[in-house]
Design a protein around this motif. Structure first.
Motif, mmCIF file in Angstrom:
data_model
loop_
_atom_site.group_PDB
_atom_site.id
_atom_site.type_symbol
_atom_site.label_atom_id
_atom_site.label_comp_id
_atom_site.label_asym_id
_atom_site.label_seq_id
_atom_site.Cartn_x
_atom_site.Cartn_y
_atom_site.Cartn_z
ATOM 1 N N SER A 1 0.897 -1.235 0.058
ATOM 2 C CA SER A 1 -0.201 0.154 -0.046
ATOM 3 C C SER A 1 0.754 1.052 0.018
ATOM 4 O O SER A 1 2.100 1.260 0.487
ATOM 5 N N ARG A 2 0.292 2.387 -0.536
ATOM 6 C CA ARG A 2 1.137 3.355 -0.665
ATOM 7 C C ARG A 2 0.960 4.173 0.827
ATOM 8 O O ARG A 2 0.097 4.322 1.363
ATOM 9 N N ARG B 1 6.452 2.902 0.276
ATOM 10 C CA ARG B 1 5.405 1.747 0.006
ATOM 11 C C ARG B 1 5.390 0.987 1.353
ATOM 12 O O ARG B 1 6.681 0.455 1.859
ATOM 13 N N HIS C 1 2.529 -5.770 3.551
ATOM 14 C CA HIS C 1 1.508 -6.311 4.221
ATOM 15 C C HIS C 1 1.550 -7.918 3.732
ATOM 16 O O HIS C 1 1.437 -8.016 2.979
#
Length: 147
Positions: free
Chosen positions: A82-83, A90, A93
């Protein structure tokens, strides 16, 4: 092929590292993971949301090598990104599939740990682990900052 004694501290450590890595990779092969991938999945499972830079620093990995490994793990569907607030940042996960893969590999890793401990039964593994960690800490303190 048998390893030869190398009259260089770095060479000896790298030689041992390669041999141990091969041992763990063989043990993890049925899971489809390599020990480097397993280590990253374990780290991200314990510390979700780390950035690429944080992972590289924690694992003392070259960013190019880490980026290549993260891409392979991501393509396997085991991690997602995710950003961050900064578009260049970045955060990584572990996905549900990655958690499943990690759980599948964990008994294999434990077997490899035990096999290594059995092989090294005449060595105090706690002391060895502490010593190697101290070596890594001291070497990291001496290393010049990355460009």
């Amino acid at each position: 092929m048998k390893p030869v004694k190398i009259p260089c501290y770095c060479g000896s450590i790298r030689q041992a590292s390669r041999i141990v890595t091969q041992m763990y990779d063989r043990a993890l092969k049925p899971s489809g993971l390599k020990i480097t991938q397993f280590g990253i999945l374990r780290l991200l499972s314990a510390r979700p949301g780390l950035t690429t830079g944080e992972i590289a620093e924690m694992l003392a990995m070259d960013s190019t090598t880490l980026t290549r490994t993260l891409k392979i793990i991501q393509e396997g569907g085991w991690i997602a990104v995710s950003r961050g607030d900064d578009r260049r940042e970045r955060h990584w996960h572990v996905t549900a599939a990655g958690q499943e893969r990690l759980q599948q590999a964990l008994p294999m890793w434990k077997d490899a740990q035990q096999a290594f401990a059995d092989m090294m039964q005449d060595v105090d593994m706690d002391t060895l682990t502490r010593t190697v960690f101290q070596l890594a800490q001291r070497a990291a303190q001496q290393a010049p900052a990355a460009d």
